[in-house]
Design an enzyme around this catalytic site. Structure first.
Site, PDB file in Angstrom:
ATOM      1  N   SER A 181       0.911  -1.107   0.052  1.00 23.41           N
ATOM      2  CA  SER A 181       0.047  -0.123   0.099  1.00 23.41           C
ATOM      3  C   SER A 181       0.811   1.326  -0.045  1.00 23.41           C
ATOM      4  CB  SER A 181      -0.977   0.129   1.482  1.00 23.41           C
ATOM      5  OG  SER A 181      -1.481   1.195   1.364  1.00 23.41           O
TER       6      SER A 181
ATOM      7  N   TYR B 103      -1.769  -0.704  10.755  1.00 20.59           N
ATOM      8  CA  TYR B 103      -1.806  -0.755   9.377  1.00 20.59           C
ATOM      9  C   TYR B 103      -0.599  -0.649   8.472  1.00 20.59           C
ATOM     10  CZ  TYR B 103      -3.733  -1.404   4.654  1.00 20.59           C
ATOM     11  OH  TYR B 103      -4.205  -1.475   3.350  1.00 20.59           O
TER      12      TYR B 103
END
Ligand code: NDP
Length: 241
Positions: A134, A147
């Site tokens: 990501s 995350y």
């Protein structure tokens, strides 16, 4: 046996993984599709696609499913390590159990996939491992502590894996999407954080689609085996962060 080699996709039951399954199928690849929601895998209704209910945190089950698919379609040529969980939260308020779940799925799940295919790829001197990280694996974002930590880990382990496997002609590719319209945000428990994220997406006129990322994954995989696009960072043009 099918002419095109086997592609294994984790987290193929929705979002990016489902779009990658459709793109790879269109190119004629036999598939092993993995996720916990078997009905969603089967609903894709793709030809030459083995669907198995596997939780990526279960290393033995993941290995078993890959071995079963390889007995039918030959060695895995491409593993798309895509399954992931995003639970945003404020550090002082978030249940640390959510951090555990993200570490287990986003880091250990990726390692479990690697462990199931790396030996075989190294031995036959070919293959591609595509790890879906990501932009949150490159820089920080508000409420993304755990995350981001898991996605930075995906970038880090991919770098080292690439160095180790490069001389055996195995490609290791990291895909770093920005915000994509999928079910990912729905797993966050704080509704005000979800609302803020939705406003952020609206503010850039909407985000990119799973198909946009699937096209990128198909593109990097289609390059000749001696060409490794090591990393692709893909966002909506209007995503500034
Ligand atoms: P979705 O929530 O739509 O898809 C996540 C997929 O992962 C589902 O198929 C889910 O299947 C699977 N999954 C989750 N946990 C497990 C598990 N324990 N075992 C097996 N499969 C699991 O989100 P996306 O498509 O957006 O996410 C795909 C990847 O893209 C993730 O790694 C995510 O971090 C990354 N990403 C997404 C971005 C976005 O904005 N959407 C941005 C950057 C990266 P099931 O629940 O059936 O098991």
């Amino acid at each position: 046996m099918n002419k095109k080699p086997l592609v294994v996709i984790t987290g193929a039951s929705s979002g990016i993984g489902a779009a990658v399954a459709q793109a790879m199928s269109k190119q004629g690849h036999p598939l092993l599709l993995l996720a916990r929601r078997l009905d969603r895998l089967e609903a894709l209704d793709l030809p030459d696609a083995l669907c198995r209910q596997v939780d990526v945190t279960d290393r033995a089950a993941l290995q078993r499913a890959i071995t079963e698919a390889e007995e039918v379609y030959g060695p895995t040529d491409c593993l798309v390590n895509n399954a992931g969980l995003m639970q945003l939260g404020r550090v002082a308020e978030q249940d640390p159990a959510e951090w555990d779940a993200m570490v287990d799925i986003n880091i250990k799940g990726v390692l479990n996939g690697i462990s199931a295919v790396a030996g075989q790829m190294k031995a036959r001197k070919g293959g591609t491992i595509i790890n879906v990280s990501s932009v949150a694996g490159i820089k920080g974002f508000p409420n993304h502590m755990a995350y981001c930590g898991t996605k930075f880990a995906v970038h880090g382990l991919s770098e080292t894996l690439r160095e180790e496997l490069s001389d055996d002609s195995v490609r290791v590719i990291t895909i770093a999407p920005g915000a994509v319209e999928t079910e990912l945000l729905s797993h966050t428990s704080a509704s005000d954080i979800i609302d803020g994220y939705e406003q952020w997406k609206d503010g850039m006129g909407g985000v990119i689609t799973s198909e946009d990322i699937a096209n990128c994954i198909a593109f990097v995989y289609q390059q000749p085996q001696n060409v490794c696009i090591r990393e692709l960072v893909v966002t909506a043009t209007r995503q500034s962060a």
